[in-house]
Motif scaffolding. Structure first.
Motif, PDB file in Angstrom:
ATOM      1  N   PRO A   1       0.907  -1.116  -0.009  1.00  0.00           N
ATOM      2  CA  PRO A   1      -0.011  -0.104  -0.012  1.00  0.00           C
ATOM      3  C   PRO A   1       0.935   1.292  -0.030  1.00  0.00           C
ATOM      4  O   PRO A   1       1.895   1.512   0.594  1.00  0.00           O
ATOM      5  CB  PRO A   1      -0.734  -0.166   1.179  1.00  0.00           C
ATOM      6  N   LYS A   2       0.323   2.194  -0.868  1.00  0.00           N
ATOM      7  CA  LYS A   2       0.996   3.537  -0.691  1.00  0.00           C
ATOM      8  C   LYS A   2       1.107   4.308   0.614  1.00  0.00           C
ATOM      9  O   LYS A   2       2.145   4.737   1.002  1.00  0.00           O
ATOM     10  CB  LYS A   2       0.389   4.561  -1.864  1.00  0.00           C
ATOM     11  N   SER A   3       0.165   4.182   1.215  1.00  0.00           N
ATOM     12  CA  SER A   3      -0.073   4.493   2.622  1.00  0.00           C
ATOM     13  C   SER A   3      -0.362   3.452   3.431  1.00  0.00           C
ATOM     14  O   SER A   3      -1.309   2.740   3.547  1.00  0.00           O
ATOM     15  CB  SER A   3      -1.452   5.453   2.875  1.00  0.00           C
ATOM     16  N   PRO A   4       0.932   3.170   4.153  1.00  0.00           N
ATOM     17  CA  PRO A   4       0.883   1.923   5.155  1.00  0.00           C
ATOM     18  C   PRO A   4      -0.433   2.071   5.906  1.00  0.00           C
ATOM     19  O   PRO A   4      -0.728   3.036   6.674  1.00  0.00           O
ATOM     20  CB  PRO A   4       2.458   1.919   5.921  1.00  0.00           C
ATOM     21  N   MET A   5      -0.698   0.903   6.411  1.00  0.00           N
ATOM     22  CA  MET A   5      -1.793   0.771   7.717  1.00  0.00           C
ATOM     23  C   MET A   5      -1.018   1.422   8.878  1.00  0.00           C
ATOM     24  O   MET A   5       0.055   1.387   9.448  1.00  0.00           O
ATOM     25  CB  MET A   5      -2.002  -0.657   8.052  1.00  0.00           C
ATOM     26  N   ALA A   6      -1.868   2.122   9.788  1.00  0.00           N
ATOM     27  CA  ALA A   6      -1.800   2.636  10.951  1.00  0.00           C
ATOM     28  C   ALA A   6      -1.076   1.558  11.940  1.00  0.00           C
ATOM     29  O   ALA A   6      -1.778   0.411  11.916  1.00  0.00           O
ATOM     30  CB  ALA A   6      -2.610   3.277  11.671  1.00  0.00           C
ATOM     31  N   HIS A   7      -0.117   1.803  12.579  1.00  0.00           N
ATOM     32  CA  HIS A   7       0.399   0.816  13.638  1.00  0.00           C
ATOM     33  C   HIS A   7      -0.405   0.817  14.708  1.00  0.00           C
ATOM     34  O   HIS A   7      -1.221   1.492  15.377  1.00  0.00           O
ATOM     35  CB  HIS A   7       1.682   1.392  14.205  1.00  0.00           C
ATOM     36  N   ARG A   8      -0.424  -0.647  15.309  1.00  0.00           N
ATOM     37  CA  ARG A   8      -1.084  -0.818  16.584  1.00  0.00           C
ATOM     38  C   ARG A   8       0.058  -1.261  17.314  1.00  0.00           C
ATOM     39  O   ARG A   8       0.820  -2.427  17.127  1.00  0.00           O
ATOM     40  CB  ARG A   8      -1.958  -2.131  16.460  1.00  0.00           C
ATOM     41  N   VAL A   9       0.452  -0.081  18.390  1.00  0.00           N
ATOM     42  CA  VAL A   9       1.577  -0.468  19.007  1.00  0.00           C
ATOM     43  C   VAL A   9       1.474  -1.727  20.011  1.00  0.00           C
ATOM     44  O   VAL A   9       0.637  -2.042  20.590  1.00  0.00           O
ATOM     45  CB  VAL A   9       1.806   0.870  20.095  1.00  0.00           C
ATOM     46  N   ALA A  10       2.669  -2.553  20.072  1.00  0.00           N
ATOM     47  CA  ALA A  10       2.544  -3.813  20.534  1.00  0.00           C
ATOM     48  C   ALA A  10       2.454  -3.739  22.000  1.00  0.00           C
ATOM     49  O   ALA A  10       3.097  -2.848  22.694  1.00  0.00           O
ATOM     50  CB  ALA A  10       3.550  -4.512  20.171  1.00  0.00           C
ATOM     51  N   ASP A  11       2.144  -4.674  22.912  1.00  0.00           N
ATOM     52  CA  ASP A  11       2.226  -4.856  24.372  1.00  0.00           C
ATOM     53  C   ASP A  11       2.122  -6.363  24.548  1.00  0.00           C
ATOM     54  O   ASP A  11       1.469  -7.296  24.002  1.00  0.00           O
ATOM     55  CB  ASP A  11       0.789  -4.598  24.858  1.00  0.00           C
ATOM     56  N   LYS A  12       3.403  -6.668  25.400  1.00  0.00           N
ATOM     57  CA  LYS A  12       3.675  -7.762  25.605  1.00  0.00           C
ATOM     58  C   LYS A  12       2.394  -8.870  26.615  1.00  0.00           C
ATOM     59  O   LYS A  12       2.676 -10.051  26.849  1.00  0.00           O
ATOM     60  CB  LYS A  12       5.072  -8.199  26.238  1.00  0.00           C
ATOM     61  N   ARG A  13       1.383  -8.014  27.079  1.00  0.00           N
ATOM     62  CA  ARG A  13       0.667  -8.600  27.627  1.00  0.00           C
ATOM     63  C   ARG A  13      -0.605  -9.222  26.753  1.00  0.00           C
ATOM     64  O   ARG A  13      -1.514  -9.757  27.537  1.00  0.00           O
ATOM     65  CB  ARG A  13      -0.036  -7.670  28.746  1.00  0.00           C
ATOM     66  N   VAL A  14      -0.635  -9.036  25.488  1.00  0.00           N
ATOM     67  CA  VAL A  14      -1.299  -9.358  24.599  1.00  0.00           C
ATOM     68  C   VAL A  14      -0.472 -10.041  23.547  1.00  0.00           C
ATOM     69  O   VAL A  14       0.321  -9.529  22.992  1.00  0.00           O
ATOM     70  CB  VAL A  14      -2.299  -8.274  23.817  1.00  0.00           C
ATOM     71  N   GLY A  15      -0.740 -11.427  23.210  1.00  0.00           N
ATOM     72  CA  GLY A  15       0.126 -12.238  22.308  1.00  0.00           C
ATOM     73  C   GLY A  15      -0.187 -12.042  20.941  1.00  0.00           C
ATOM     74  O   GLY A  15      -0.822 -13.048  20.038  1.00  0.00           O
TER      75      GLY A  15
END
Length: 856
Positions: A269-283
């Motif tokens: 995609p020309k515009s990358p999908m928005a990040h979902r900031v990772a959290d080690k409490r969700v796998g």
């Protein structure tokens, strides 16, 4: 105009059902491939200038067969040309190369052979460069540090193409790609590591060719046949399953290996999908890059979750924010390989569709669906990167795996080809028979009904699809189920025996016959954690910036766990290996009680094996296999309990939560675990000595099945790793909380050598165990190697794994004291022992201890 410089490397998320399988390297090396024999297509730009482009009609003649798509593809007699629009220059393109057909012993069609991120750009002297994108750093172009980032990062030029002609409207360039795709060029061929495993060498150009090139709006598909010289004895060697380990017959018989490949060039995609900031409490599987800025006092590692781009249809965004169910712009669709036996297709589809209820928690209806492959549609190809497919492999491997291909810039999953091995049915058959035959009459045969096998296929399908949605294993999920709830018919049938399909918690082996629990309380299913994890990954999380989103996400996670502890995520795969809550194949919050119930069921099953494994003309193979499975299940129970001894729990918490991240397993429970091992294993479990069954398949001169189980558990229990860890916990948590190494050895030794005071004869299994105990302690005070001899897990938080020298540990001193004490007891007991074999055993043991204490 502000620009963001983003350069990333490809990461392939691959997880297995039965085991984790290796994938292609997660970071391509970006090296310039061997381009010998490409008919003059060497790397250009520093040598002689190329010939000037010709007029379009002289290159793309009237004989051309042309197709428009991502690249307009022209076939002129035996040559292929790409017409690349200027607007595509600099755009990142994912190149995914898959096996289509392979020789015997070399994997399976549909598996990934290579992945790279590519870009085309204009070069000097009328050339088009192909670069392999390998960089992982970012910076805002308005920052001064942007210059340092760009100066320190450059992508390799993997190929140079002379511009044969310009487009008719002068908005693009035409290049000849024939030799490039026919040749052995790393970006669009087999990964170098895979070729080494195959022992493949030079490409045979006279036996390699392009079958066809198809082009579509966002992707171009290139199908090739490549023949390599190969040495006899090649193959994957010691590579883990599902890579075969046998030599390739083709290499032995002809000295060559021919492979059919399909390379998908997929426009990112020309515009990358928005990040979902990772959290080690969700796998979730994650990808990352390093971010630099002028305001930093340290660099930031931006880690983000890998997931599909699921967005509401136009006009429905506000409804979605209000909590209304909406349909996505583009649903997630998995097709079933037409090679799949018809009777199993509906169950694979059901396993896919089971995830729909999870996506409804995230606000989407009709978000995911399984479909049969439209076999009459000639415009569709199983290798086409636009389609996700459950590929069915004719294989004796007992496995399945769920990978995904994603945009390395954002984590957006683009497609997935689930690998389904035919013999995974044997795996689930054996699990189900051993774990539930005591309570489910359907499990008491070597061949299940289609309905039962279909149910088992359905749960494996759901598990693998979960991986392709971005979810990792949640091995700790089952620890959130109280053990007695597994016997509560109403509760377990309503809630399931584990909170996550992503756990390795196969079937409810705790349920007893008198509980009358139906299949709803025996099978795994999508549970509370899975519903929550999909809501977190695909639902709305507020925040204008990554930092705002991170804070909002953390609050959601804390609130979710407070409301329902079954939303907890724990794993040993990247977490603390000493946490007994995160184990595979275990159930409940109490391994001791769960294992006791499991053993009761094994004791019911064992006498019935001759009847339940009977098939006419079977040469004792069935009973050998299922007894081995039964003993393996028993050994798992021993392992589940042993893990608690010296156990340290790891519960990730933010600074906003109370309590410690690291805690020691309660001392009383550790002592209970040792008592369990003494009773169930070290005191000879005579019920497992099924000589009438052994005599059908087990030669007496081979390894004794029970003795081997006892030996391996004792070795684990007395490992220097565990003993050191227990002493460290003693120092940190104190004697009232931590069960220490001296107490462990006292408790094991007093029971293991109880015959010294009871004067009972010492049976063969106990003699072997007592000898093994002394040998293991002797090896600690007299190690064969010098220097650091053990690795222990240090606190996470920057210290990592630290080597510990036993010479600087209390463990050898504790072990020496135990041997001194034991020797005195053996010396005192030997004269009064009346059993001849026991007496000579004790005399031998006394000498072994003496030699250990005073080696010469």
């Amino acid at each position: 105009m502000k620009r963001i410089f983003v350069a990333t490397a490809l990461f392939a998320s691959v997880s297995a059902f039965a085991q984790q399988r290796d994938s292609v390297p997660t970071r391509p090396n970006g090296g310039i491939p061997n381009i010998a024999g490409l008919g003059g297509f060497g790397a250009r730009g520093g040598g002689a200038p190329t010939a000037a482009p010709k007029p379009f009609k002289e290159v793309i003649t009237e004989k051309a067969i042309s197709k428009k798509g991502l690249f307009t593809v022209h076939k002129v007699e035996d040559k292929y040309y790409f017409e690349i629009k200027d607007s595509l220059l600099g755009r990142e393109i994912l190149a995914v190369t898959r096996f289509v057909k392979v020789p015997s012993g070399a994997g399976y069609g549909g598996e990934i052979a290579n992945q790279q991120t590519l870009t085309f750009e204009k070069g000097p002297s009328n050339t088009i460069f192909l670069r392999v994108v390998t960089l992982v750093s970012t910076a805002d172009s308005t920052n001064d540090i942007y210059k340092a980032v760009t100066n320190s990062n450059i992508n390799s030029i993997a190929q140079s193409f002379p511009i044969a002609a310009f487009s008719k409207d002068s908005t693009g360039s035409v290049i000849d790609v024939t030799d490039f795709f026919k040749g052995d060029n790393l970006p669009v061929s087999i990964n170098a590591n895979v070729k080494r495993r195959y022992s493949l060498s030079a490409l045979a150009s006279d036996r390699s060719f392009i079958q066809k090139i198809s082009t579509y709006p966002i992707n171009t598909e290139i199908k090739t046949v490549k023949t390599f010289s190969a040495q006899a004895g090649g193959g994957f060697g010691a590579a883990p399953s599902p890579f075969p380990s046998a030599s390739l017959p083709a290499a032995s018989q002809s000295g060559a290996v021919t492979i059919e490949l399909n390379t998908s060039l997929l426009l990112l995609p020309k515009s990358p999908m928005a990040h979902r900031v990772a959290d080690k409490r969700v796998g979730y599987f994650t990808d990352d890059f390093v971010k630099y800025s002028d305001e930093q006092q340290q660099v930031e590692n931006k880690e983000f979750a890998i997931r599909w781009r699921l967005e509401p249809k136009e006009g429905d965004y506000d409804k979605w924010l209000k909590g209304e169910l909406v349909e996505p712009k583009k649903p997630i669709i998995y097709y079933i390989d037409p090679a799949t036996p018809k009777q199993w297709r509906k169950y694979l589809i059901l396993g896919i569709n089971d995830w729909q209820k999870a996506f409804e928690k995230a606000g989407f209806k009709n978000a995911i669906m399984g479909k049969e492959w439209p076999e009459n549609d000639t415009t569709m190809s199983l290798e086409d990167a636009r389609y996700s497919v459950v590929r069915y492999f004719a294989s004796d491997i007992e496995n399945a795996y769920g990978p995904n291909v994603h945009d390395p810039r954002s984590g957006e999953i683009l497609e997935s080809h689930i690998g389904w091995y035919h013999n995974v049915m044997k795996l689930v058959h054996d699990w189900y028979m051993i774990q539930t035959a005591a309570v489910d009459p359907r499990a008491r045969s070597m061949k299940f009904s289609d309905e039962l096998m279909g149910d088992l296929i359905r749960f494996v399908s759901s598990h693998e699809v979960g991986h392709t949605l971005g979810l990792r294993h949640n091995m700790g999920s089952s620890s959130k189920t109280p053990v007695e709830k597994l016997r509560d018919k109403a509760w377990v049938e309503a809630n399931g025996h584990t909170a996550s399909i992503m756990d390795y918690a196969r079937f409810n082996y705790v349920a007893q016959p008198e509980d009358n629990i139906s299949k709803e309380g025996l099978y795994p299913r999508i549970g509370d954690y899975d519903l929550w994890a999909i809501k977190w990954g695909y639902g709305f999380i507020p925040g204008a910036t990554d930092e705002d989103q991170k804070k909002a996400s953390s609050k959601m996670i804390i609130d979710a766990y407070k409301a329902n502890p079954r939303t907890w995520f724990g794993t040993y795969e990247s977490g603390n290996p000493a946490d007994p809550r995160a184990q595979s194949e275990d159930l409940s919050d109490n391994a001791v009680k769960a294992s006791e119930y499991g053993i009761k069921n094994l004791q019911r099953i064992l006498p019935k094996l001759p009847e339940w494994t009977y098939e006419e003309a079977d040469l004792q193979e069935n009973i050998a296999e299922i007894y081995t499975q039964l003993l393996g299940q028993f050994r798992r129970y021993m392992g589940h309990v042993t893990k608690n001894i010296g156990g340290i729990t790891e519960t990730f918490k933010s600074v906003d939560e109370k309590g410690d991240v690291y805690e020691v397993v309660p001392k009383a429970y550790q002592k209970e675990a040792v008592s369990f091992l003494n009773k169930q294993l070290f005191q000879t479990p005579k019920w497992l000595i099924a000589k009438d069954i052994w005599n059908k398949f087990n030669n007496p001169i081979t390894l004794d099945p029970l003795a081997n189980a006892q030996e391996s558990t004792l070795a684990s229990l007395l490992s220097t790793d565990r003993l050191n860890r227990m002493q460290i916990c003693l120092e940190r948590y104190g004697a009232d909380k931590a069960y220490n190494a001296m107490e462990l050895l006292n408790d094991v030794q007093s029971d293991l050598f109880s015959e010294l005071t009871s004067k009972k004869p010492i049976d063969e299994y106990r003699r072997l165990l007592q000898k093994s105990y002394v040998e293991k302690l002797a090896s600690i005070i007299n190690p064969k190697t010098e220097g650091p001899s053990i690795i222990i897990a240090a606190a996470r938080g920057g210290f990592g794994i630290a080597p510990v020298d036993l010479k600087r540990s209390d463990v050898p001193a504790i072990v020496r004291a135990q041997l001194v004490s034991l020797r005195s007891k053996v010396v005192a007991a030997a004269p009064t022992t009346t059993d001849t074999m026991s007496k000579i055993h004790l005399l031998d043991l006394e000498q072994a201890i003496k030699n250990a204490l005073d080696p010469k």
